[in-house]
Design a protein around this motif. Structure first.
Motif, mmCIF file in Angstrom:
data_model
loop_
_atom_site.group_PDB
_atom_site.id
_atom_site.type_symbol
_atom_site.label_atom_id
_atom_site.label_comp_id
_atom_site.label_asym_id
_atom_site.label_seq_id
_atom_site.Cartn_x
_atom_site.Cartn_y
_atom_site.Cartn_z
ATOM 1 N N LYS A 1 0.839 -1.206 0.000
ATOM 2 C CA LYS A 1 0.000 0.000 0.000
ATOM 3 C C LYS A 1 0.877 1.261 0.000
ATOM 4 C CE LYS A 1 -4.168 1.665 2.258
ATOM 5 N NZ LYS A 1 -4.001 2.523 3.415
ATOM 6 N N ILE A 2 1.886 1.263 0.858
ATOM 7 C CA ILE A 2 2.790 2.428 0.911
ATOM 8 C C ILE A 2 3.535 2.557 -0.424
ATOM 9 C CG2 ILE A 2 4.875 3.378 1.989
ATOM 10 C CD1 ILE A 2 3.962 2.021 4.620
ATOM 11 N N ALA A 3 4.027 1.419 -0.921
ATOM 12 C CA ALA A 3 4.800 1.449 -2.172
ATOM 13 C C ALA A 3 3.979 2.079 -3.292
ATOM 14 C CB ALA A 3 5.240 0.038 -2.554
ATOM 15 N N ASN A 4 2.716 1.695 -3.383
ATOM 16 C CA ASN A 4 1.871 2.179 -4.482
ATOM 17 C C ASN A 4 1.280 3.562 -4.219
ATOM 18 O OD1 ASN A 4 2.273 -0.022 -6.126
ATOM 19 N ND2 ASN A 4 0.495 -1.147 -5.333
ATOM 20 N N ASP A 5 1.444 4.062 -3.006
ATOM 21 C CA ASP A 5 0.879 5.370 -2.679
ATOM 22 C C ASP A 5 1.852 6.462 -3.147
ATOM 23 O OD1 ASP A 5 -0.505 7.485 -1.703
ATOM 24 O OD2 ASP A 5 0.024 7.149 0.410
ATOM 25 N N SER A 6 1.894 6.664 -4.456
ATOM 26 C CA SER A 6 2.846 7.609 -5.045
ATOM 27 C C SER A 6 2.283 8.065 -6.376
ATOM 28 C CB SER A 6 4.187 6.885 -5.270
ATOM 29 O OG SER A 6 5.054 7.675 -6.043
ATOM 30 N N ASP A 7 2.650 9.284 -6.776
ATOM 31 C CA ASP A 7 2.258 9.743 -8.117
ATOM 32 C C ASP A 7 3.028 8.990 -9.186
ATOM 33 O OD1 ASP A 7 0.544 11.601 -7.096
ATOM 34 O OD2 ASP A 7 1.983 13.268 -7.197
ATOM 35 N N TYR A 8 4.169 8.426 -8.783
ATOM 36 C CA TYR A 8 5.083 7.811 -9.738
ATOM 37 C C TYR A 8 4.878 6.308 -9.822
ATOM 38 C CZ TYR A 8 7.583 12.251 -9.269
ATOM 39 O OH TYR A 8 7.932 13.572 -9.274
ATOM 40 N N GLY A 9 5.505 5.699 -10.803
ATOM 41 C CA GLY A 9 5.456 4.249 -10.934
ATOM 42 C C GLY A 9 6.539 3.784 -11.898
ATOM 43 N N LEU A 10 7.777 4.203 -11.629
ATOM 44 C CA LEU A 10 8.845 3.860 -12.568
ATOM 45 C C LEU A 10 9.424 2.488 -12.263
ATOM 46 C CD1 LEU A 10 10.329 4.909 -15.021
ATOM 47 C CD2 LEU A 10 12.016 5.960 -13.505
ATOM 48 N N ALA A 11 9.838 2.276 -11.014
ATOM 49 C CA ALA A 11 10.463 1.000 -10.658
ATOM 50 C C ALA A 11 10.135 0.663 -9.212
ATOM 51 C CB ALA A 11 11.975 1.093 -10.850
ATOM 52 N N ALA A 12 10.403 -0.605 -8.854
ATOM 53 C CA ALA A 12 10.184 -1.065 -7.482
ATOM 54 C C ALA A 12 10.995 -2.339 -7.300
ATOM 55 C CB ALA A 12 8.700 -1.348 -7.244
ATOM 56 N N ALA A 13 11.229 -2.688 -6.039
ATOM 57 C CA ALA A 13 11.936 -3.939 -5.779
ATOM 58 C C ALA A 13 11.371 -4.595 -4.530
ATOM 59 C CB ALA A 13 13.433 -3.700 -5.595
ATOM 60 N N VAL A 14 11.501 -5.916 -4.484
ATOM 61 C CA VAL A 14 11.104 -6.648 -3.275
ATOM 62 C C VAL A 14 12.152 -7.719 -2.995
ATOM 63 C CG1 VAL A 14 9.553 -8.184 -4.587
ATOM 64 C CG2 VAL A 14 9.266 -7.950 -2.125
ATOM 65 N N TRP A 15 12.448 -7.882 -1.721
ATOM 66 C CA TRP A 15 13.421 -8.883 -1.278
ATOM 67 C C TRP A 15 12.704 -9.906 -0.416
ATOM 68 C CZ3 TRP A 15 18.795 -8.398 -2.409
ATOM 69 C CH2 TRP A 15 19.139 -7.224 -3.090
ATOM 70 N N THR A 16 12.727 -11.165 -0.849
ATOM 71 C CA THR A 16 12.079 -12.248 -0.106
ATOM 72 C C THR A 16 12.663 -13.581 -0.555
ATOM 73 O OG1 THR A 16 9.977 -13.394 0.290
ATOM 74 C CG2 THR A 16 10.193 -12.297 -1.832
ATOM 75 N N SER A 17 12.580 -14.594 0.320
ATOM 76 C CA SER A 17 13.037 -15.942 -0.062
ATOM 77 C C SER A 17 11.896 -16.774 -0.607
ATOM 78 C CB SER A 17 13.612 -16.678 1.151
ATOM 79 O OG SER A 17 14.735 -15.995 1.621
ATOM 80 N N ASN A 18 10.684 -16.239 -0.514
ATOM 81 C CA ASN A 18 9.515 -17.026 -0.888
ATOM 82 C C ASN A 18 9.096 -16.694 -2.324
ATOM 83 O OD1 ASN A 18 6.696 -17.693 -1.267
ATOM 84 N ND2 ASN A 18 6.685 -18.205 0.918
ATOM 85 N N LEU A 19 9.159 -17.706 -3.186
ATOM 86 C CA LEU A 19 8.872 -17.501 -4.604
ATOM 87 C C LEU A 19 7.464 -16.970 -4.829
ATOM 88 C CD1 LEU A 19 10.102 -17.961 -7.446
ATOM 89 C CD2 LEU A 19 9.012 -20.200 -7.420
ATOM 90 N N THR A 20 6.525 -17.527 -4.096
ATOM 91 C CA THR A 20 5.130 -17.101 -4.259
ATOM 92 C C THR A 20 4.968 -15.649 -3.827
ATOM 93 O OG1 THR A 20 4.420 -19.348 -3.879
ATOM 94 C CG2 THR A 20 2.744 -17.644 -3.620
ATOM 95 N N THR A 21 5.527 -15.334 -2.676
ATOM 96 C CA THR A 21 5.450 -13.940 -2.205
ATOM 97 C C THR A 21 6.077 -13.011 -3.243
ATOM 98 O OG1 THR A 21 5.743 -14.764 0.039
ATOM 99 C CG2 THR A 21 6.012 -12.401 -0.281
ATOM 100 N N ALA A 22 7.216 -13.422 -3.774
ATOM 101 C CA ALA A 22 7.919 -12.575 -4.751
ATOM 102 C C ALA A 22 7.001 -12.252 -5.933
ATOM 103 C CB ALA A 22 9.179 -13.279 -5.248
ATOM 104 N N HIS A 23 6.392 -13.285 -6.492
ATOM 105 C CA HIS A 23 5.528 -13.059 -7.661
ATOM 106 C C HIS A 23 4.274 -12.280 -7.295
ATOM 107 C CE1 HIS A 23 7.609 -15.037 -10.890
ATOM 108 N NE2 HIS A 23 7.932 -16.022 -10.074
ATOM 109 N N GLU A 24 3.710 -12.606 -6.150
ATOM 110 C CA GLU A 24 2.471 -11.900 -5.773
ATOM 111 C C GLU A 24 2.731 -10.415 -5.541
ATOM 112 O OE1 GLU A 24 -0.142 -15.566 -3.892
ATOM 113 O OE2 GLU A 24 0.821 -14.158 -2.521
ATOM 114 N N VAL A 25 3.815 -10.115 -4.842
ATOM 115 C CA VAL A 25 4.116 -8.702 -4.584
ATOM 116 C C VAL A 25 4.470 -8.008 -5.900
ATOM 117 C CG1 VAL A 25 5.677 -7.095 -3.407
ATOM 118 C CG2 VAL A 25 4.785 -9.081 -2.180
ATOM 119 N N ALA A 26 5.273 -8.677 -6.739
ATOM 120 C CA ALA A 26 5.653 -8.077 -8.022
ATOM 121 C C ALA A 26 4.409 -7.716 -8.835
ATOM 122 C CB ALA A 26 6.551 -9.029 -8.813
#
Ligand code: NAP
Ligand code: MG
Length: 497
Positions: free
Chosen positions: A418-443
């Motif tokens: 929610k915080i990540a997406n609360d922006s006027d911008y949307g150029l890039a983002a990153a997530v760090w996790t060991s869980n493949l499912t979490t990685a794809h879902e957050v991405a």
């Protein structure tokens, strides 16, 4: 002499002959008004050259030359293989002049010489090579249609493409425009930033040397006014822009006020870098997070300027992050050992320092926060880290375009997204996790043109489209998709009987 020493580059800089004139219709020309502006090096605040300050007469001449070349089919009419050969020659000349071009970039924009020799100039040559190599391999389509028809879908060059670009990666950002635009057969008029015009001026001569005909590639240095004139010009078919969101909004208006030229915008960012508690390697993630904001002095559209860290790992993560930040020591960018160079000019320095002042009032300063190396006469700022309790604080919301990181704490994945997406911008983002499912879902949930998982700023090759969601712009640089920006799609229906 040894290229790994400061003395080598200083000596080379002292011997450098710098061209400051515009390049129009195959030759260097002073601005018609005779006006020039001071091109200043942020390394020491000293003048480097006088550069042509192009205004309407020069812009008109350049656009006319580009139009003439296009109409004469001297470039667009070549077999793509022939365009490819000349573009490859141009890229080879850029590589041959690597040291000179890198030096211009470092002197003009304050970027470390280690980066301009390894990233900026080779990256620009590679971009030209990539589109050169692609252009004789992409074809049109024969589409399903009624039996009595043959249906063709082809791509044609637009005509005159104007490119208006920023100063943070002067030749590289320019190449992301002129590479695909020229490969597709267009003529180009490039307006570099007045803060960093020198490399563009120099490569124009190399284009001619490579056999790209006069008028096909033109460079009109000048301030925002020259950019505005191009955006308002009725004989410019497309305006490809990289720069701030505010100027991007103006460019769209200029297109609307004039000829509805195609407008492509690569704009600002405030990219979130999210570290979940199951981050696979905290050490690497912390080093990468520091690089995401301190590389290129934070003058990065994709800068990971919002670091979102889960509360459970915050303390350990911040310790390592600040250790990594200590490795970025602002110094003379001509020294090959320097990891952090100068801020591009006094104006940008003041802007970044004003944000740091705002940060002191609304957040907790964890590291840095000062101008340094003032005796040099140049513009240097320490890597700076703030712990921000309100994620919508000014420093955590607005693009600073300097080495200033806002750290934001979260307690759940939903809150982080929610915080990540609360922006006027949307150029890039990153997530760090060991869980493949979490990685794809957050991405999937992150509203950004590029999402990195367990890395940041990876993907230097041309295959990934690059650009933004929302107010980070429209269209994509790099990849075959970039050709869509510089071509019209034509349907041809042939009735057989
Ligand atoms: P900027 O102030 O918007 O300037 C960009 C270019 O536009 C410069 O050549 C500038 O000329 C020109 N310009 C200024 N006012 C104009 C006007 N009214 N009409 C037409 N052109 C005008 O941006 P910047 O400070 O150079 O660059 C930093 C910005 O670029 C940041 O927001 C950054 O995020 C963005 N950026 C985005 C990407 C991306 O791919 N998304 C990549 C790199 C940078 P002068 O400089 O000569 O005034
Ligand atoms: Mg400069």
């Amino acid at each position: 002499m040894d290229k790994t020493t400061l003395a080598y580059w200083q000596k080379k800089a002292a011997a450098l002959a710098i061209e400051g004139r515009a390049f129009i219709d195959g030759e260097y020309r002073a601005a018609e008004s005779g006006r020039t502006f001071d091109c200043v090096s942020p390394i020491d605040g000293k003048g480097l050259a006088q550069v042509a300050d192009c205004s309407d007469a020069d812009v008109n001449t350049a656009v006319s030359a580009a139009r003439r070349a296009f109409d004469a089919s001297v470039w667009s009419g070549l077999n793509p293989r022939q365009r490819k050969a000349k573009l490859l020659k141009w890229a080879a000349l850029m590589r041959e002049h690597l040291d000179e071009l890198a030096l211009l970039e470092t002197l003009d924009a304050g970027k470390p010489i280690g980066d301009t020799t390894s990233v900026d100039v080779p990256g620009a040559a590679y971009c030209v090579e990539w589109f050169a190599e692609a252009i004789d391999k992409v074809g049109g389509e024969v589409v399903p249609a009624d039996h009595h028809l043959v249906g063709l879908v082809t791509r044609e060059p637009l005509g005159v493409v104007a490119a208006v670009v920023p100063w943070n990666f002067p030749i590289l950002m320019a190449s992301w425009k002129f590479g695909p635009a020229l490969a597709a057969g267009n003529s180009v008029v490039l307006k570099p930033s007045e803060k960093s015009p020198l490399s563009a001026i120099r490569v124009a001569q190399l284009a001619l040397e490579a056999g790209i005909p006069a008028g096909v590639f033109n460079v009109v240095p000048g301030g925002g006014e020259a950019g505005k004139l191009l955006a308002l010009h009725r004989d410019v078919d497309c305006l490809a822009f990289t720069g701030s969101t505010n100027v991007g909004k103006l460019i769209m208006q200029y297109a609307g006020q004039s000829n509805l030229k195609r407008v492509w915008l690569e704009l600002g960012g405030k990219s979130p870098n999210i570290v979940l508690p199951d981050c696979p390697d905290i050490d690497r993630a912390a080093k990468t997070a520091a690089g995401a904001i301190f590389y290129n002095m934070g003058e990065m559209c994709t800068a990971g300027s919002r670091l979102l860290v889960h509360r459970d790992i915050k303390d350990v993560f911040l310790d390592r992050l600040i250790d990594a930040a200590r490795g970025y020591i602002p110094g003379n960018p001509l020294d090959p050992d320097t990891s952090m160079g100068a801020i591009v000019d006094q104006l940008q320095l003041d802007r970044v320092l004003a944000y740091i002042e705002a940060g002191r009032a609304e957040a907790k300063l964890l590291h840095g926060g000062s101008r340094v190396q003032q005796d040099s006469g140049g513009f240097y700022i320490e890597p700076t880290v703030f712990d921000v309790s309100q994620h919508d604080a000014k420093i955590a919301r607005e693009e600073i375009f300097g080495p200033v990181l806002s750290v934001i704490t979260f307690d759940s994945i939903d809150e982080a997204v929610k915080i990540a997406n609360d922006s006027d911008y949307g150029l890039a983002a990153a997530v760090w996790t060991s869980n493949l499912t979490t990685a794809h879902e957050v991405a999937r949930r992150l509203r950004a043109g590029t999402v990195w998982v367990n890395c940041y700023d990876e993907g230097g090759d041309m295959n990934f489209p690059f650009g933004g969601y929302r107010q980070s712009g429209n269209g994509r640089d790099k990849s075959l998709h970039a050709l869509e920006k510089y071509t019209e799609l034509k349907s041809t229906l042939v009735r057989l009987r």
